[in-house]
Design an enzyme around this catalytic site. Structure first.
Site, PDB file in Angstrom:
ATOM      1  N   ARG A 105      -0.272 -14.213   6.706  1.00 33.82           N
ATOM      2  CA  ARG A 105      -0.131 -12.816   6.249  1.00 33.82           C
ATOM      3  C   ARG A 105       1.052 -12.156   6.943  1.00 33.82           C
ATOM      4  NH1 ARG A 105      -4.706  -8.943   7.389  1.00 33.82           N
ATOM      5  NH2 ARG A 105      -3.849  -7.356   6.045  1.00 33.82           N
ATOM      6  N   ASP A 165      -9.546   0.560  -5.037  1.00 35.64           N
ATOM      7  CA  ASP A 165     -10.851   0.122  -4.498  1.00 35.64           C
ATOM      8  C   ASP A 165     -11.921   1.154  -4.873  1.00 35.64           C
ATOM      9  OD1 ASP A 165      -9.733  -1.623  -1.647  1.00 35.64           O
ATOM     10  OD2 ASP A 165      -8.477  -0.384  -2.903  1.00 35.64           O
ATOM     11  N   ARG A 168     -12.943   0.866  -8.450  1.00 34.15           N
ATOM     12  CA  ARG A 168     -13.839  -0.302  -8.616  1.00 34.15           C
ATOM     13  C   ARG A 168     -15.248   0.056  -8.138  1.00 34.15           C
ATOM     14  NH1 ARG A 168      -9.185  -4.218  -6.248  1.00 34.15           N
ATOM     15  NH2 ARG A 168      -8.356  -4.954  -8.219  1.00 34.15           N
ATOM     16  N   HIS A 192      -6.564  -0.754   2.727  1.00 35.60           N
ATOM     17  CA  HIS A 192      -6.723  -1.398   1.421  1.00 35.60           C
ATOM     18  C   HIS A 192      -6.841  -2.886   1.723  1.00 35.60           C
ATOM     19  CE1 HIS A 192      -6.154  -2.725  -2.664  1.00 35.60           C
ATOM     20  NE2 HIS A 192      -5.022  -3.329  -2.365  1.00 35.60           N
TER      21      HIS A 192
HETATM   22  P1  6V0 Z   1       5.025 -10.136  -9.244  1.00 41.66           P
HETATM   23  O1  6V0 Z   1       4.565 -10.307 -10.659  1.00 41.66           O
HETATM   24  O2  6V0 Z   1       5.462 -11.305  -8.447  1.00 41.66           O
HETATM   25  O3  6V0 Z   1       6.206  -9.042  -9.276  1.00 41.66           O
HETATM   26  C1  6V0 Z   1       7.003  -8.727  -8.180  1.00 41.66           C
HETATM   27  C2  6V0 Z   1       8.346  -8.332  -8.707  1.00 41.66           C
HETATM   28  O4  6V0 Z   1       9.152  -7.913  -7.611  1.00 41.66           O
HETATM   29  C3  6V0 Z   1       9.100  -9.491  -9.402  1.00 41.66           C
HETATM   30  O5  6V0 Z   1       9.493  -9.103 -10.699  1.00 41.66           O
HETATM   31  C4  6V0 Z   1      10.299  -9.719  -8.473  1.00 41.66           C
HETATM   32  O6  6V0 Z   1      11.463 -10.146  -9.181  1.00 41.66           O
HETATM   33  C5  6V0 Z   1      10.471  -8.339  -7.873  1.00 41.66           C
HETATM   34  N1  6V0 Z   1      11.276  -8.352  -6.648  1.00 41.66           N
HETATM   35  C6  6V0 Z   1      11.231  -9.228  -5.623  1.00 41.66           C
HETATM   36  N2  6V0 Z   1      12.159  -8.912  -4.706  1.00 41.66           N
HETATM   37  C7  6V0 Z   1      12.788  -7.797  -5.152  1.00 41.66           C
HETATM   38  C8  6V0 Z   1      13.826  -6.984  -4.638  1.00 41.66           C
HETATM   39  N3  6V0 Z   1      14.403  -7.246  -3.464  1.00 41.66           N
HETATM   40  N4  6V0 Z   1      14.228  -5.935  -5.367  1.00 41.66           N
HETATM   41  C9  6V0 Z   1      13.658  -5.655  -6.549  1.00 41.66           C
HETATM   42  N5  6V0 Z   1      12.662  -6.383  -7.087  1.00 41.66           N
HETATM   43  C10 6V0 Z   1      12.241  -7.440  -6.390  1.00 41.66           C
HETATM   44  O7  6V0 Z   1       3.877  -9.415  -8.402  1.00 41.66           O
HETATM   45  P2  6V0 Z   1       2.791  -8.365  -8.938  1.00 41.66           P
HETATM   46  O8  6V0 Z   1       3.447  -7.436  -9.881  1.00 41.66           O
HETATM   47  O9  6V0 Z   1       1.569  -9.091  -9.382  1.00 41.66           O
HETATM   48  O10 6V0 Z   1       2.426  -7.595  -7.590  1.00 41.66           O
HETATM   49  C11 6V0 Z   1       3.366  -6.743  -6.972  1.00 41.66           C
HETATM   50  C12 6V0 Z   1       2.848  -6.221  -5.649  1.00 41.66           C
HETATM   51  O11 6V0 Z   1       1.773  -5.309  -5.855  1.00 41.66           O
HETATM   52  C13 6V0 Z   1       2.296  -7.325  -4.720  1.00 41.66           C
HETATM   53  O12 6V0 Z   1       2.713  -7.050  -3.403  1.00 41.66           O
HETATM   54  C14 6V0 Z   1       0.790  -7.140  -4.859  1.00 41.66           C
HETATM   55  O13 6V0 Z   1       0.094  -7.641  -3.744  1.00 41.66           O
HETATM   56  C15 6V0 Z   1       0.720  -5.633  -4.965  1.00 41.66           C
HETATM   57  N6  6V0 Z   1      -0.541  -5.089  -5.496  1.00 41.66           N
HETATM   58  C16 6V0 Z   1      -1.039  -3.976  -4.898  1.00 41.66           C
HETATM   59  C17 6V0 Z   1      -2.201  -3.387  -5.337  1.00 41.66           C
HETATM   60  C18 6V0 Z   1      -2.732  -2.159  -4.647  1.00 41.66           C
HETATM   61  O14 6V0 Z   1      -3.842  -1.700  -4.949  1.00 41.66           O
HETATM   62  N7  6V0 Z   1      -1.981  -1.569  -3.744  1.00 41.66           N
HETATM   63  C19 6V0 Z   1      -2.898  -3.928  -6.440  1.00 41.66           C
HETATM   64  C20 6V0 Z   1      -2.388  -5.025  -7.072  1.00 41.66           C
HETATM   65  C21 6V0 Z   1      -1.181  -5.707  -6.622  1.00 41.66           C
END
Ligand code: 6V0
Length: 332
Positions: A105, A165, A168, A192
């Site tokens: 992590r 959360d 949910r 979270h």
């Molecule tokens: P994903 O589908 O991998 O999307 C991440 C995006 O970030 C991709 O399109 C990458 O290209 C882009 N990215 C990476 N580096 C950069 C950069 N330097 N500049 C710009 N863009 C970049 O991940 P997903 O959309 O599923 O999740 C995104 C984040 O949200 C993760 O960290 C999850 O853990 C988090 N979440 C948080 C939640 C909450 O309740 N706070 C809930 C769900 C997911």
């Protein structure tokens, strides 16, 4: 050449009307669910998308633009260059590195901090008056990092925290009792993540406090039943990810709901990640975690002083310590 010819003796086109601009950084599963909910709910006049992958970004932009005939009018732009975000009222950050198999992590956090040092300073430069809403995980620590990197006042740096959360939690309680989740007032606060705290003592349904109602009616309930509902909330993200690979719809609605409260000055109370120092006896250091906060056009307007039992306070402080311990390993 204008398509329409103005009527005679009319005012010149006004540019003084309130114009709302939202930027979404990261167009992955979460960023796109947020973007599409913002569009369908008519929350912005302009939407700017940024991602590091230019093809994916342009593809997502075009796909949304092609729905224009079915949506409220919103100008949609996208670029890998942060100048596209200039003048935003709200910047929502969902960009994040994915956890590699076997990666700790802490290592993931360090990679995300490096990523944020390329994201937050340009956002702050192009939209110095905006509100930053952080969604990427670990959201509490990354909200703290964003606060430091932006130099913004703490009321304008918010993490989506336990807003999801809590929804949910409200769903599970509503499902259990066969009532409408919107009638269930219930908060999960703290981190979270695994150390989040369910505030059972303040749950009410339609204004009726649940625990004291059960007590007054002499209806027995097991503490374990309550613990199990909280456990189900904590495990639900893992379950969705293990089944479909990611979470998207609920976080999309939950963040759009925060955007509405902020930009439309709704002054609603949401459990979101805020600078918690000084509240509920949290005094160990600068830590962001979720507390019931009132949100409006100025960002965080204040933290609600709800009554917590001694046990809930202890758990909340423990949650703060968990985050601080993790945060301290960054050496920021
Ligand atoms: P994903 O589908 O991998 O999307 C991440 C995006 O970030 C991709 O399109 C990458 O290209 C882009 N990215 C990476 N580096 C950069 C950069 N330097 N500049 C710009 N863009 C970049 O991940 P997903 O959309 O599923 O999740 C995104 C984040 O949200 C993760 O960290 C999850 O853990 C988090 N979440 C948080 C939640 C909450 O309740 N706070 C809930 C769900 C997911």
């Amino acid at each position: 050449q204008a398509f329409f010819k103005p009527i005679q003796n009319c005012d010149p086109p006004s540019s003084t009307k309130r114009h709302t601009k939202i930027s979404v950084i990261g167009v992955g599963n979460v960023g796109m669910a947020i973007a599409q909910t913002i569009l369908t709910q008519d929350l912005a006049d302009e939407l700017a998308l940024v991602d590091a992958k230019s093809d994916k970004l342009r593809g997502e932009m075009l796909d949304l633009q092609h729905a224009a005939a079915f949506l409220p009018r919103t100008k949609i732009n996208a670029s890998v260059d942060y100048s596209v975000t200039a003048g935003s009222d709200l910047c929502i950050v969902t960009a994040g590195a994915r956890q590699n198999p076997g990666e700790s992590r802490l290592n993931l956090l360090q990679r995300n901090v490096a990523l944020f040092s390329n994201i937050i300073p340009p956002l702050a430069k192009y939209s110095p008056d905006s509100i930053l809403l952080i969604v990427s995980n670990p959201v509490d620590v990354l909200t703290y990092v964003s606060w430091k990197l932006s130099g913004f006042p703490s009321n304008r740096v918010i993490g989506s925290g336990t807003n999801l959360d809590s929804s949910r939690f409200r769903f599970l309680i509503a499902d259990h009792l066969d009532v409408n989740a919107q009638d269930v007032q219930a908060f999960i606060v703290g981190e979270h993540g695994d150390s989040s705290v369910a505030l059972w003592s303040s749950i009410s349904i339609g204004g009726v406090p649940v625990l004291s109602f059960l007590k007054n009616q002499q209806i027995a309930y097991e503490k374990q039943t309550l613990e199990n509902i909280h456990k189900a909330v904590v495990e639900s993200a893992y379950e969705v990810i293990s089944l479909k690979g990611y979470t998207s719809w609920a976080i999309g609605y939950s963040v759009a709901n925060l955007a509405r409260s902020l930009l439309r000055d709704q002054r609603k109370i949401h459990p979101v990640s805020v600078l918690a120092k000084g509240f509920y006896g949290i005094d160990g250091g600068e830590v962001f975690l979720s507390l019931p906060a009132q949100l409006g056009r100025g960002g965080v307007l204040g933290v609600t002083n709800i009554h917590l039992t001694d046990e809930e306070v202890q758990r909340l402080r423990k949650s703060a310590e968990t985050i601080l311990e993790f945060q301290s390993q960054l050496g920021l």
